[in-house]
Design a protein around this motif. Structure first.
Motif, PDB file in Angstrom:
ATOM      1  N   PRO A 143       0.762  -1.218   0.000  1.00 63.72           N
ATOM      2  CA  PRO A 143      -0.005  -0.024   0.036  1.00 63.72           C
ATOM      3  C   PRO A 143       0.711   1.112   0.144  1.00 63.72           C
ATOM      4  CG  PRO A 143      -0.049  -1.101   2.160  1.00 63.72           C
ATOM      5  CD  PRO A 143       0.440  -2.016   1.267  1.00 63.72           C
ATOM      6  N   LEU A 144       0.607   2.180  -0.885  1.00 64.41           N
ATOM      7  CA  LEU A 144       1.112   3.562  -0.874  1.00 64.41           C
ATOM      8  C   LEU A 144       0.538   4.284   0.164  1.00 64.41           C
ATOM      9  CD1 LEU A 144       1.074   4.370  -4.476  1.00 64.41           C
ATOM     10  CD2 LEU A 144       2.802   3.518  -3.405  1.00 64.41           C
ATOM     11  N   ASP A 145       1.173   5.567   0.893  1.00 65.20           N
ATOM     12  CA  ASP A 145       0.601   6.168   1.810  1.00 65.20           C
ATOM     13  C   ASP A 145      -0.498   7.132   1.387  1.00 65.20           C
ATOM     14  OD1 ASP A 145       2.000   8.489   0.890  1.00 65.20           O
ATOM     15  OD2 ASP A 145       3.533   8.339   2.267  1.00 65.20           O
ATOM     16  N   ASP A 146      -0.750   8.002   2.374  1.00 64.94           N
ATOM     17  CA  ASP A 146      -1.947   8.831   2.046  1.00 64.94           C
ATOM     18  C   ASP A 146      -1.553   9.915   0.905  1.00 64.94           C
ATOM     19  OD1 ASP A 146      -3.645   7.796   3.671  1.00 64.94           O
ATOM     20  OD2 ASP A 146      -3.296   9.311   5.325  1.00 64.94           O
ATOM     21  N   ASP A 147      -0.152  10.251   0.603  1.00 64.65           N
ATOM     22  CA  ASP A 147       0.143  11.087  -0.416  1.00 64.65           C
ATOM     23  C   ASP A 147       0.549  10.379  -1.657  1.00 64.65           C
ATOM     24  OD1 ASP A 147      -0.109  13.402   1.143  1.00 64.65           O
ATOM     25  OD2 ASP A 147       1.957  13.031   2.003  1.00 64.65           O
ATOM     26  N   PHE A 148       0.340   9.116  -1.770  1.00 66.69           N
ATOM     27  CA  PHE A 148       0.628   7.933  -2.832  1.00 66.69           C
ATOM     28  C   PHE A 148       1.922   7.974  -3.013  1.00 66.69           C
ATOM     29  CE2 PHE A 148      -3.651   9.582  -4.475  1.00 66.69           C
ATOM     30  CZ  PHE A 148      -4.635   8.615  -4.026  1.00 66.69           C
ATOM     31  N   GLU A 149       2.805   7.872  -1.831  1.00 70.05           N
ATOM     32  CA  GLU A 149       4.146   7.662  -2.068  1.00 70.05           C
ATOM     33  C   GLU A 149       4.477   6.105  -1.514  1.00 70.05           C
ATOM     34  OE1 GLU A 149       7.038   9.411  -3.164  1.00 70.05           O
ATOM     35  OE2 GLU A 149       5.863  11.302  -3.784  1.00 70.05           O
ATOM     36  N   ILE A 150       5.791   5.879  -1.686  1.00 64.32           N
ATOM     37  CA  ILE A 150       6.136   4.448  -0.979  1.00 64.32           C
ATOM     38  C   ILE A 150       6.266   4.743   0.307  1.00 64.32           C
ATOM     39  CG2 ILE A 150       7.867   2.870  -0.857  1.00 64.32           C
ATOM     40  CD1 ILE A 150       8.174   3.557  -4.049  1.00 64.32           C
ATOM     41  N   ASP A 151       5.440   3.844   1.152  1.00 61.29           N
ATOM     42  CA  ASP A 151       5.963   3.658   2.607  1.00 61.29           C
ATOM     43  C   ASP A 151       6.945   2.647   2.470  1.00 61.29           C
ATOM     44  OD1 ASP A 151       5.950   2.933   5.440  1.00 61.29           O
ATOM     45  OD2 ASP A 151       3.939   3.131   5.504  1.00 61.29           O
ATOM     46  N   VAL A 152       8.391   3.252   2.968  1.00 66.05           N
ATOM     47  CA  VAL A 152       9.528   2.492   2.695  1.00 66.05           C
ATOM     48  C   VAL A 152       9.563   1.380   3.670  1.00 66.05           C
ATOM     49  CG1 VAL A 152      12.031   2.393   2.687  1.00 66.05           C
ATOM     50  CG2 VAL A 152      10.677   4.291   1.613  1.00 66.05           C
ATOM     51  N   VAL A 153       9.217   1.849   5.176  1.00 63.44           N
ATOM     52  CA  VAL A 153       9.345   0.786   6.223  1.00 63.44           C
ATOM     53  C   VAL A 153       8.413  -0.500   5.875  1.00 63.44           C
ATOM     54  CG1 VAL A 153       9.049   0.351   8.683  1.00 63.44           C
ATOM     55  CG2 VAL A 153      10.060   2.471   7.887  1.00 63.44           C
ATOM     56  N   LYS A 154       7.147  -0.128   5.490  1.00 62.29           N
ATOM     57  CA  LYS A 154       6.123  -1.156   5.355  1.00 62.29           C
ATOM     58  C   LYS A 154       6.611  -1.849   4.154  1.00 62.29           C
ATOM     59  CE  LYS A 154       1.860   0.252   6.173  1.00 62.29           C
ATOM     60  NZ  LYS A 154       0.515   0.716   5.928  1.00 62.29           N
ATOM     61  N   PHE A 180       7.628   8.232  -7.683  1.00 57.28           N
ATOM     62  CA  PHE A 180       7.829   7.950  -6.202  1.00 57.28           C
ATOM     63  C   PHE A 180       9.232   8.938  -5.936  1.00 57.28           C
ATOM     64  CE2 PHE A 180       5.267   4.124  -7.498  1.00 57.28           C
ATOM     65  CZ  PHE A 180       4.394   4.510  -6.733  1.00 57.28           C
ATOM     66  N   HIS A 181       9.643   9.004  -4.782  1.00 54.08           N
ATOM     67  CA  HIS A 181      10.724   9.583  -4.278  1.00 54.08           C
ATOM     68  C   HIS A 181      12.054   8.543  -4.531  1.00 54.08           C
ATOM     69  CE1 HIS A 181       9.188  12.853  -2.294  1.00 54.08           C
ATOM     70  NE2 HIS A 181       8.225  12.349  -1.472  1.00 54.08           N
ATOM     71  N   ALA A 182      12.984   9.208  -5.046  1.00 49.89           N
ATOM     72  CA  ALA A 182      14.426   8.446  -5.500  1.00 49.89           C
ATOM     73  C   ALA A 182      14.649   7.830  -4.465  1.00 49.89           C
ATOM     74  CB  ALA A 182      15.315   9.264  -6.228  1.00 49.89           C
ATOM     75  N   SER A 183      15.010   8.151  -3.125  1.00 45.27           N
ATOM     76  CA  SER A 183      15.428   7.405  -2.133  1.00 45.27           C
ATOM     77  C   SER A 183      14.727   6.289  -1.917  1.00 45.27           C
ATOM     78  CB  SER A 183      15.439   8.491  -0.902  1.00 45.27           C
ATOM     79  OG  SER A 183      14.028   8.746  -0.253  1.00 45.27           O
ATOM     80  N   ALA A 184      13.385   6.380  -1.914  1.00 48.91           N
ATOM     81  CA  ALA A 184      12.657   4.879  -1.741  1.00 48.91           C
ATOM     82  C   ALA A 184      12.841   3.865  -2.914  1.00 48.91           C
ATOM     83  CB  ALA A 184      11.076   5.478  -1.778  1.00 48.91           C
ATOM     84  N   ILE A 185      12.938   4.337  -4.169  1.00 48.97           N
ATOM     85  CA  ILE A 185      13.208   3.500  -5.112  1.00 48.97           C
ATOM     86  C   ILE A 185      14.544   2.892  -4.780  1.00 48.97           C
ATOM     87  CG2 ILE A 185      13.439   3.190  -7.574  1.00 48.97           C
ATOM     88  CD1 ILE A 185      11.206   5.051  -8.012  1.00 48.97           C
ATOM     89  N   GLU A 186      15.498   3.794  -4.552  1.00 53.37           N
ATOM     90  CA  GLU A 186      17.024   3.191  -4.441  1.00 53.37           C
ATOM     91  C   GLU A 186      17.054   2.190  -3.288  1.00 53.37           C
ATOM     92  OE1 GLU A 186      20.039   6.483  -3.401  1.00 53.37           O
ATOM     93  OE2 GLU A 186      19.177   7.192  -5.322  1.00 53.37           O
ATOM     94  N   GLN A 187      16.170   2.532  -2.248  1.00 48.86           N
ATOM     95  CA  GLN A 187      16.223   1.415  -1.070  1.00 48.86           C
ATOM     96  C   GLN A 187      15.597   0.067  -1.335  1.00 48.86           C
ATOM     97  OE1 GLN A 187      15.550   2.990   2.931  1.00 48.86           O
ATOM     98  NE2 GLN A 187      15.072   4.782   1.848  1.00 48.86           N
ATOM     99  N   ILE A 188      14.625   0.115  -2.338  1.00 49.19           N
ATOM    100  CA  ILE A 188      13.816  -1.136  -2.785  1.00 49.19           C
ATOM    101  C   ILE A 188      14.699  -1.781  -3.695  1.00 49.19           C
ATOM    102  CG2 ILE A 188      12.102  -1.779  -4.227  1.00 49.19           C
ATOM    103  CD1 ILE A 188      10.338   0.617  -3.057  1.00 49.19           C
ATOM    104  N   ILE A 189      15.485  -1.219  -4.558  1.00 43.98           N
ATOM    105  CA  ILE A 189      16.439  -1.834  -5.497  1.00 43.98           C
ATOM    106  C   ILE A 189      17.626  -2.513  -4.593  1.00 43.98           C
ATOM    107  CG2 ILE A 189      18.095  -1.408  -7.233  1.00 43.98           C
ATOM    108  CD1 ILE A 189      16.423   0.824  -8.391  1.00 43.98           C
TER     109      ILE A 189
END
Ligand SMILES: *Cc1c(COP(=O)(O)O)cnc(C)c1O
Length: 371
Positions: A143-154, A180-189
Motif C-alpha cells: 500500500p502507498l501512503d496517503d500522498d501516494f508515496e512509497i511507505d519504505v518501512v512497510k 515516487f521519491h528517488a530514495s525510496a526506489i533506491e532502497q527497494i532496489i
C-alpha cells in the motif's frame, strides 16, 4: 439434427467449465469502455495524429512489407531505432513485446513457480496483478501512503516477508500520476532479492528515467512503451536490461511476436520523433493548464501529475454520479471510485487537445452544479 449455431439459452456444462482454473473463472475480464462518438479522455492516448508528411513516409515503408513472409524474429532494425531514441547504456540488451503488457507476461512466465510472488504498489496498474494471477503466481500489493508515496518501512518489511521474484514500480505511477521519491526506489532496489522493473510508460511526460542507472544494478530492468507517446495502435513495448537476464526472459517470447507492419511503421516513425516530441510538449503544457483549472474548482482535490493524466477527488459530490453525467454529455473519463479504499470518490482524466480539455472542463462544471 445437426446444430449450425449457438443459441442464447445454451449452457456449457459445469463439468466442461470446471477445466478452466478456478482463479481464472473468478476473474472479471479487463473492461474497455465503449467510446464510440465520445470525447475520449479515459485511456491516456495521445490525442494528436501524425503530420501528413510523416504519415506518408511510414505508409511508404509499410507498403514495402513482405506480408507473405514471417517478420524478422529479432526485429533488428526496430531495436536499432529504439536504442537510438532511448539511449540505454552500452551493452544493454533489448527485448520487445506486443505492448508492454506482453513484456509483463513474459517476465511472469519466466519466473512463475508455485509459492512465488510478484509485488507492486496499490493503488497501481492492474495488469501486474492480473498477469500474476494468469500465470498462477501470488500477488502482493504494497500500500502507498496517503500522498501516494512509497511507505519504505512497510514495503521493505513486505519484501522481506514475501521475497518477490519481481517488483514492478510504475514511474510515474498509474493511476496516481506521481513519480515516487528517488530514495525510496533506491532502497527497494538495494533490498530486493529478485528483479526490479521500472515501468516508464509515461516517460514522454515525466522526462525522468532510470535508464542511465541500468548498468549500476544487474537486477534492474527498465520498461518503456510507444503507446502513450502516440502509437498505441501499433502495440509495442520494450524492456532494457542486463544481457544475461534478457536472454533468459527472451526464451518465453513467442517467435515473431512483433508483426511486420509494426516493425516497419515503428522503425520509420521513431527515426523521426520530432512531431511526437512536440505533441508531448503540448500535452505537458495543457496538463499544467488543467491542473490549475481543477485546483481552482471548489469541492475538488487535485493530485500532482508527471504523466498525461490527472487524478482528482471530489470532496462532496458523488464521483460515480459525476462520471455518469459526463458520459451523458459525451465525455468519457475513468471512474476510479468503484475500487473504493484510498481512491474513493476519485476520477482520472487523460489530457487531450486544448479543445477536448475545454469541453471536459465545461462538462464537469455543469455536472458538479447538478445541471
Ligand atoms: C498504459 C500502461 C502500460 C501498458 O502499455 P502497453 O505498451 O500499451 O501495453 C504499462 N504500464 C503502465 C503503468 C501503463 O499505465
Amino acid at each position: 439434427m445437426r446444430r449450425t449455431e449457438y443459441l442464447p439459452g445454451d449452457n456449457v456444462t459445469d463439468s466442461l467449465l470446471n477445466w478452466i482454473r478456478p482463479e481464472i473463472r473468478a476473474l472479471s475480464a479487463y473492461h474497455v469502455a465503449d467510446a464510440e462518438g465520445m470525447v475520449k479522455l479515459d485511456a491516456m492516448e495521445n490525442p494528436y495524429a501524425l503530420p501528413q508528411t510523416d504519415r506518408s513516409d511510414w505508409l511508404n515503408k509499410v507498403s514495402e512489407a513482405e506480408i507473405n513472409r514471417y517478420p524478422d524474429p529479432h526485429a533488428r532494425k526496430l531495436k536499432l531505432a529504439l536504442n537510438a531514441l532511448m539511449q540505454p547504456p552500452a551493452g544493454t540488451a533489448t527485448l520487445l513485446g506486443n505492448g508492454s503488457d506482453e513484456i509483463i507476461q513474459m517476465l511472469a512466465l519466466a519466473v512463475a513457480q508455485p509459492g512465488r510472488c510478484i509485488m507492486a504498489f496499490e493503488p497501481g496498474f492492474v495488469m501486474y496483478r492480473m498477469i500474476a494471477e494468469f500465470t498462477g503466481m501470488q500477488y502482493v500489493g504494497a500500500p502507498l501512503d496517503d500522498d501516494f508515496e512509497i511507505d519504505v518501512v512497510k514495503t521493505l518489511r513486505l519484501i522481506d516477508q514475501h521475497q518477490p521474484a519481481i517488483i514492478f514500480i510504475a514511474y510515474p505511477n498509474n493511476p496516481t500520476a506521481n513519480c515516487f521519491h528517488a530514495s525510496a526506489i533506491e532502497q527497494i532496489i538495494k533490498f530486493a532479492p529478485g528483479m526490479v522493473v521500472i515501468d516508464e510508460a509515461y516517460h514522454p511526460f515525466a522526462q525522468d528515467s532510470y535508464i542511465d542507472t541500468l548498468a549500476q544494478h544487474e537486477k534492474l530492468l527498465v520498461m518503456r512503451t510507444v503507446s502513450k507517446m502516440g502509437l498505441a495502435g501499433l502495440r509495442l513495448g520494450v524492456l532494457f536490461g542486463h544481457p544475461l537476464l534478457i536472454n533468459e526472459i527472451d526464451k518465453v517470447r513467442l517467435p515473431y511476436n512483433i508483426n511486420v507492419l509494426t516493425q516497419k511503421a515503428a522503425a520509420a516513425i521513431l527515426k523521426k520523433p520530432q512531431a511526437m516530441e512536440q505533441q508531448a510538449a503540448q500535452i505537458r503544457q495543457q496538463r499544467e493548464v488543467m491542473l490549475q483549472q481543477l485546483a481552482d474548482m471548489p469541492d475538488v482535490k487535485v493530485y500532482p501529475s508527471r504523466a498525461n493524466f490527472i487524478l482528482f477527488r471530489l470532496l462532496q459530490a458523488n464521483a460515480t454520479e459525476v462520471f455518469e453525467k459526463l458520459k451523458q454529455q459525451g465525455v468519457l473519463i475513468k471512474n476510479m471510485s468503484a475500487a473504493g479504499g484510498v481512491l474513493e470518490n476519485c476520477l482520472r482524466v487523460t489530457v487531450g487537445t486544448e479543445e477536448e480539455n475545454a469541453v471536459f472542463m465545461r462538462a464537469i462544471a455543469r455536472a458538479m452544479n447538478n445541471e
